[in-house]
Design a protein around this motif. Structure first.
Motif, short mmCIF file in Angstrom:
data_model
loop_
_atom_site.label_atom_id
_atom_site.label_comp_id
_atom_site.label_asym_id
_atom_site.label_seq_id
_atom_site.Cartn_x
_atom_site.Cartn_y
_atom_site.Cartn_z
N MET C 74 0.83 -1.20 0.00
CA MET C 74 0.00 0.00 0.00
C MET C 74 0.86 1.24 0.00
O MET C 74 0.39 2.35 0.29
CB MET C 74 -0.93 0.01 1.23
CG MET C 74 -2.00 -1.07 1.17
SD MET C 74 -3.11 -0.94 2.57
CE MET C 74 -4.17 -2.35 2.29
N GLY C 75 2.11 1.10 -0.28
CA GLY C 75 3.01 2.24 -0.32
C GLY C 75 3.51 2.61 1.07
O GLY C 75 3.26 1.91 2.05
N THR C 76 4.25 3.73 1.13
CA THR C 76 4.74 4.22 2.43
C THR C 76 4.29 5.65 2.61
O THR C 76 3.91 6.33 1.66
CB THR C 76 6.29 4.17 2.50
OG1 THR C 76 6.80 5.00 1.44
CG2 THR C 76 6.79 2.76 2.36
N ASP C 77 4.35 6.12 3.89
CA ASP C 77 3.92 7.48 4.14
C ASP C 77 5.10 8.45 4.12
O ASP C 77 6.22 8.08 3.76
CB ASP C 77 3.12 7.56 5.44
CG ASP C 77 3.97 7.26 6.66
OD1 ASP C 77 5.20 7.09 6.51
OD2 ASP C 77 3.39 7.18 7.77
N ASN C 78 4.84 9.68 4.56
CA ASN C 78 5.88 10.70 4.46
C ASN C 78 7.08 10.41 5.35
O ASN C 78 8.15 10.97 5.17
CB ASN C 78 5.28 12.08 4.81
CG ASN C 78 4.63 12.06 6.18
OD1 ASN C 78 3.99 11.06 6.55
ND2 ASN C 78 4.79 13.12 6.93
N PRO C 242 -0.82 4.23 15.19
CA PRO C 242 -1.61 4.11 13.96
C PRO C 242 -3.11 4.06 14.25
O PRO C 242 -3.53 3.34 15.15
CB PRO C 242 -1.14 2.78 13.36
CG PRO C 242 -0.65 1.99 14.52
CD PRO C 242 -0.16 2.97 15.55
N ASP C 243 -3.87 4.86 13.56
CA ASP C 243 -5.34 4.78 13.62
C ASP C 243 -5.86 5.36 12.32
O ASP C 243 -5.34 6.36 11.83
CB ASP C 243 -5.87 5.58 14.82
CG ASP C 243 -7.37 5.40 14.98
OD1 ASP C 243 -7.82 4.25 15.09
OD2 ASP C 243 -8.10 6.41 14.94
N TRP C 244 -6.87 4.72 11.75
CA TRP C 244 -7.31 5.09 10.40
C TRP C 244 -7.66 6.56 10.30
O TRP C 244 -7.22 7.27 9.40
CB TRP C 244 -8.49 4.23 9.96
CG TRP C 244 -8.18 2.77 9.87
CD1 TRP C 244 -6.93 2.21 9.74
CD2 TRP C 244 -9.10 1.70 9.91
NE1 TRP C 244 -7.01 0.86 9.70
CE2 TRP C 244 -8.34 0.49 9.79
CE3 TRP C 244 -10.47 1.60 10.01
CZ2 TRP C 244 -8.93 -0.76 9.78
CZ3 TRP C 244 -11.06 0.35 10.00
CH2 TRP C 244 -10.31 -0.83 9.89
N MET C 262 -1.74 7.49 0.63
CA MET C 262 -1.71 7.74 2.07
C MET C 262 -3.11 7.81 2.69
O MET C 262 -3.31 7.43 3.83
CB MET C 262 -0.93 9.02 2.38
CG MET C 262 0.54 8.75 2.54
SD MET C 262 1.42 10.21 3.12
CE MET C 262 0.99 10.23 4.84
N ILE C 263 -4.06 8.36 1.94
CA ILE C 263 -5.40 8.44 2.54
C ILE C 263 -6.36 7.38 1.97
O ILE C 263 -7.33 7.01 2.62
CB ILE C 263 -6.04 9.83 2.38
CG1 ILE C 263 -6.34 10.12 0.93
CG2 ILE C 263 -5.19 10.90 3.01
CD1 ILE C 263 -7.43 11.15 0.80
N THR C 264 -6.08 6.89 0.77
CA THR C 264 -7.04 5.97 0.15
C THR C 264 -7.26 4.71 0.99
O THR C 264 -8.39 4.32 1.25
CB THR C 264 -6.54 5.57 -1.25
OG1 THR C 264 -6.39 6.75 -1.99
CG2 THR C 264 -7.54 4.65 -1.93
N PHE C 265 -6.14 4.09 1.46
CA PHE C 265 -6.30 2.80 2.12
C PHE C 265 -6.95 2.91 3.50
O PHE C 265 -7.90 2.18 3.78
CB PHE C 265 -4.95 2.06 2.14
CG PHE C 265 -4.51 1.70 0.74
CD1 PHE C 265 -5.20 0.74 0.02
CD2 PHE C 265 -3.45 2.36 0.13
CE1 PHE C 265 -4.83 0.43 -1.28
CE2 PHE C 265 -3.07 2.06 -1.16
CZ PHE C 265 -3.76 1.09 -1.88
N PRO C 266 -6.49 3.83 4.36
CA PRO C 266 -7.22 3.96 5.64
C PRO C 266 -8.67 4.38 5.41
O PRO C 266 -9.58 3.85 6.07
CB PRO C 266 -6.47 5.07 6.37
CG PRO C 266 -5.16 5.18 5.70
CD PRO C 266 -5.33 4.72 4.29
N GLY C 267 -8.90 5.26 4.47
CA GLY C 267 -10.27 5.70 4.18
C GLY C 267 -11.14 4.54 3.75
O GLY C 267 -12.27 4.37 4.21
N PHE C 268 -10.57 3.71 2.87
CA PHE C 268 -11.32 2.55 2.39
C PHE C 268 -11.67 1.62 3.55
O PHE C 268 -12.78 1.09 3.63
CB PHE C 268 -10.48 1.80 1.35
CG PHE C 268 -11.11 0.53 0.87
CD1 PHE C 268 -12.18 0.58 -0.02
CD2 PHE C 268 -10.66 -0.71 1.32
CE1 PHE C 268 -12.77 -0.59 -0.46
CE2 PHE C 268 -11.26 -1.87 0.89
CZ PHE C 268 -12.32 -1.81 -0.01
N MET C 269 -10.72 1.44 4.48
CA MET C 269 -10.97 0.53 5.60
C MET C 269 -12.09 1.07 6.50
O MET C 269 -12.93 0.30 6.96
CB MET C 269 -9.69 0.34 6.43
CG MET C 269 -8.63 -0.48 5.74
SD MET C 269 -9.25 -2.04 5.09
CE MET C 269 -9.50 -2.92 6.60
#
Lengths: 328, 324, 294
Positions: C74-78, C242-244, C262-269
């Motif tokens: 899912m990639g990495t963050d900043n 970590p929290d969505w 960065m936002i798509t995956f937590p948002g989807f969850m």
């Protein structure tokens, strides 16, 4: 025979629900006079059939007897005690002897409660048995009302039973407390035709076995005649005629009783035509004089002005001009 | 079926042959109406008697072709004035309903629009089928109400302003608005008191005198016995007995008919009632042979194995091995 | 290629077999099963996070802001943390918060609704007024107000969210009690001599359970969104936990620059978990629709 229950001048007025505007424009509270001055008595081991059309107040009478409705005024004397003056524990103890069987077997059982618990619970409430004794009594009662094998029915839920079986449970629940008086409120009107006889005969068997007294409420005159020793006919909150079954049915004195009788379908149609006019009046403002006069083909001036009293010895009628007919 | 045919003569309004209506549920196929044949003569008042679930209402709804899924008419013929209703297109059937066959249901409140005046509902029905202007239709509506014993000014009332009996009168007025030759009344008085019931029955009898044929569906045996010319007894989807009302009551042939008569309390026959053993069968898994055999006091070996034929006895038809 | 659909069918059959005894055969059952599959999968993910997450969610795991790849699905963050691992660990807080909150609001709302509806009168009117005025607020705004007063912490978030959903239980249970208490079987119990406590506990309460379960699922579905909102605003956790919802807010500034993952995956969850509970709730309310006496 001794008297077990006497009802004196029983009244139940329900306040009429009003809209805001009605309240604003009229000061007086209006009432539906569901039961308006009713008196009768029941002997030990006797069944009194209470008949009348829907809305005549017969169900309200029954509900008052078992304490589900508070009378507006009047007395209910059961075994020489006035139930309306009792309170708390004493009242509850008396009501154990007065049970009710409702019309609708689909609504009168708790959908989440096992059949057996419906019978155990009343015993536990009144502290009549321990858990294990109660279970034994419940099993016996299930068998007694014909729900066999009892251990199978014991664990079922109401939805798994047919209407006829549910009504047997309702009868068992009422009988498990060994009451001396039972109010049966249209117990067969929602049961399949071919199963009605079984339910009626079951009820009658309890009468013989326990010397049970009963108020049998029904709209069906045929059933009323079959089960009743005496019969009381109600119209608009009042008893208009009361007496031994055969006398009331074969020699009706009140024109309303006669009109009802002439409308009952039968395999053996009698040549009896007593007319009745219009519809039942609104119990909010019953007609003056005799409440039946607007519908009575024999009404005279007096009927419109003076309310007739229930008179007579054993066969009593509330009519200024009682009929003199005999049907056989 | 041959016997039924032999009884047939002219002036038959309705001829039903071998009609089956089934309901398809998860548990299996429920044969609500199982190969039923019957006739209705012109100006005849027929009573169909049975307990709940015996298929009597399904039969009525089948005649009207108002069976909804999961129900389906699976076989048979319904000949109405010579034409097979089951072969008509939906559009043609719609014209038959109301105009040629009227129906009165048990609960008038569900069939009346609570937000529309009685008069408008009748007018609408009339205008759907007949080319008349509103004024004319309204006049007709008032006449119709009068013919069922209601004052004509009731056209301006809403359903909730009427009592149950009055609503049922309105329903009859609606059903006869287009002057159908056949009127089917499905438990029209079940929710009503005896006095009102009597008045409704008087209206049905009047409809008959005016030349219509009437089918009264009821669970009340004595009511049917009193009012109808002929009675049909249904049990578990079958017609088990049919014939002249008087004769059928006086001398019932089928054990079920007999048991039913003996178990019904009757106001004038002061007698004890007899309990009928058992209870109506589960129609998804009916008993083999005769569906009544588990409750039948006279059941023989053959009743448990084979379906009884419909036999003619003294001008009546009975579906029972006793008369073979 | 042909293998995959078959496997799906088997999974479905297995699921049907497992849930069949619990859920009565009725319309809506498939919704419940679908919802349960989603929720149980996410629950397992939370419990087994230590085992299944490929990286430590708070440690550097690759080049910052790298798009989804084999190393970082899912990639990495900043800060170069693995988003998949953060998504897996992130399920823990939201589940803990919404479950505890729902339990708390249920155990407050159900009894109050039952008592208030059963006895009626002035007390009922007073309680109803308070509950209705709370209910009138949008849930997120009410939760923010409470959380703002209490200060940011997981426990306070639970408190804030439970307060928000008490009226939901109250209203449903009170309404049901009102209709149940006039039912014939309650009158029958009264005629047999049963007192108020007994009637409430043995005759009314068991008939409320299914409603409570439905409300439980639906309110959790809603609470998930509220939790995400609170977390997004920083009322629940602080970095690096970590929290969505919280990760959504940390990812938001990078979206305009094209770092969508960065936002798509937590948002989807968040959406998926809410959907899972909503399916269960809606399905159950159909399974237990009025008229079916089970």
């Amino acid at each position: 025979m001794s008297e077990i229950l006497r009802v004196e001048n029983l009244k139940k007025y329900f306040p009429v629900q009003k809209s805001f505007i009605e309240v604003f424009f009229s000061k007086e509270l209006e009432f539906i006079r569901a039961v308006d001055d009713v008196s009768f008595s029941v002997e030990e081991g006797e069944i009194l059939s209470l008949v009348g059309e829907s809305g005549c107040g017969k169900t309200t009478v029954g509900r008052m007897l078992v304490g589900l409705e508070e009378p507006t005024s009047g007395k209910i004397i059961f075994k020489n005690k006035d139930l309306t003056s009792l309170e708390g524990e004493e009242r509850r103890a008396m009501h154990r002897h007065l049970q009710i069987i409702f019309q609708d077997p689909y609504a009168s059982l708790n959908p989440k409660m096992k059949i057996g618990d419906h019978l155990i619970d009343p015993l536990l409430i009144h502290g009549l048995a321990s858990n294990s004794e109660a279970k034994e009594i419940a099993m016996e009662m299930l068998e007694r009302v014909g729900l066999v094998p009892a251990d199978q029915f014991f664990n079922r839920l109401p939805y798994q039973l047919s209407g006829g079986q549910r009504q047997r449970v309702a009868i068992a629940r009422a009988m498990v407390l060994k009451p001396e008086f039972v109010v049966a409120d249209e117990p067969v009107s929602m049961i399949d035709v071919s199963l009605r006889a079984a339910i009626l005969n079951l009820l009658l068997s309890f009468k013989d076995e326990y010397r049970l007294s009963m108020l049998f409420i029904t709209h069906d005159l045929s059933v009323a005649r079959l089960v009743g020793d005496r019969i009381a006919v109600m119209y608009l909150g009042k008893i208009v005629e009361i007496g031994d079954v055969d006398e009331v049915v074969q020699e009706p004195k009140h024109p309303y009783t006669a009109a009802l009788l002439s409308a009952v379908p039968s395999f053996e149609k009698k040549d009896l035509r007593i007319d009745i006019k219009g519809d039942v009046a609104n119990p909010r403002n019953p007609p003056p004089g005799c409440r039946y006069h607007p519908r009575c083909p024999f009404a005279k001036k007096e009927c419109k002005e003076v309310e007739p009293e229930l008179t007579g010895d054993r066969h009593r009628v509330a009519c200024h001009f009682p009929l003199e007919i005999k049907i056989d | 079926m041959m016997v039924a045919e032999s009884l047939a003569s002219n002036n038959k309004v309705l001829k039903i042959r071998n009609l089956s209506t089934h309901y398809f549920s998860r548990r299996g196929v429920l044969k609500a109406v199982d190969r039923v044949s019957m006739d209705l003569r012109k100006q005849e008042f027929i009573g169909i008697v049975g307990e709940s679930g015996c298929g009597k209402s399904t039969l009525a709804f089948s005649i009207m072709r108002l069976i909804q899924p999961p129900g389906k008419i699976v076989e048979g013929e319904i000949l109405f004035n010579g034409k097979d209703l089951l072969k008509l297109k939906d559009e043609e059937m719609r014209r038959v309903r109301g105009k040629e066959i009227g129906m009165v249901f048990q609960d008038p409140m569900t069939s009346l629009d609570p937000l529309e005046k009685i008069g408008d509902q009748i007018v609408e029905t009339i205008q759907m089928h007949e080319d008349v202007d509103k004024k004319e239709a309204l006049e007709k509506a008032m006449k119709l109400l009068e013919s069922v014993g209601l004052p004509g000014d009731r056209v301006n009332y809403y359903p909730h302003q009427l009592s149950g009996g009055q609503r049922q009168r309105v329903m009859i007025a609606l059903a006869i608005a287009l002057n159908p030759t056949l009127l089917i009344a499905d438990e029209p008085t079940t929710a009503l008191d005896v006095i009102v019931q009597e008045k409704i029955m008087e209206i049905l009898e009047k409809m008959k005198r005016e030349g219509r044929s009437i089918i009264l569906i009821t669970h009340d045996f004595s009511l049917a016995a009193e009012k109808s010319d002929r009675i049909l007894i249904m049990y578990a989807g079958w017609i088990v007995e049919m014939g002249d009302s008087m004769k059928l009551v006086a001398e019932p042939l089928h054990p079920y008919t007999k048991g039913l008569i003996e178990s019904v309390p009757d106001i004038w026959l002061a007698r004890k009632i007899k309990t009928m053993p058992g209870f109506p069968p589960d129609l998804i898994n009916p008993p083999p042979g005769c569906k009544f055999h588990p409750r039948c006091p006279k059941a023989k070996e053959i009743c448990k194995r084979e379906e009884p034929p419909l036999i003619e006895v003294n001008g009546r038809l009975v579906k029972c091995w006793l008369y073979e | 290629m042909a293998e995959k659909p078959k496997a799906n069918v088997e999974v479905k059959n297995l699921a049907t077999r497992i849930f069949k005894p619990i859920i009565p055969e009725a319309e809506g059952r498939n919704m419940v099963i679908a919802g349960l599959i989603i929720v149980i999968t996410i629950l397992l993910m939370a419990v087994l996070a230590d085992v299944i997450a490929p990286y430590n969610p708070t440690k550097f795991a690759g080049k910052p802001l790298s798009p989804p790849s084999l190393q970082n699905p899912m990639g990495t963050d900043n800060l170069g943390r693995d988003i998949l691992s953060r998504v897996i660990f992130g399920s823990r807080i939201v589940l803990v918060v919404v479950f505890s909150a729902a339990m708390v609001s249920m155990s407050i709302g159900v009894p109050i609704g039952l008592i208030s509806g059963y006895f009626g009168g002035k007390l009922d009117r007073a309680i109803s007024m308070v509950m209705d005025s709370m209910y009138a607020f949008p849930s997120l705004i009410l939760a923010i107000a409470i959380a703002a007063v209490l200060g940011p912490s997981v426990v306070n978030a639970v408190v804030a969210i439970s307060v928000v959903y008490v009226p939901t239980y109250f209203r449903m249970v009170r309404g049901q009690t009102l209709s149940l208490k006039s039912r014939l079987f309650v009158e029958a119990a009264r005629a047999a001599g049963a007192g108020n406590t007994r009637i409430m506990s043995k005759y009314i309460f068991p008939n409320l359970v299914t409603t409570a379960i439905v409300v439980f699922s639906l309110s959790i579905a809603d609470a998930i969104l509220t939790e995400a909102g609170l977390s997004f605003l920083g009322f629940i956790v602080t970095a690096p936990t970590p929290d969505w919802g919280f990760d959504l807010s940390s990812g938001r500034p990078y979206l305009p620059s094209g770092y969508w993952w960065m936002i798509t995956f937590p948002g989807f969850m968040v959406m998926l978990l809410a959907l899972g509970f909503a399916l269960i709730g809606e399905g159950l309310s159909e399974v237990y629709a009025p008229g079916r006496e089970r």
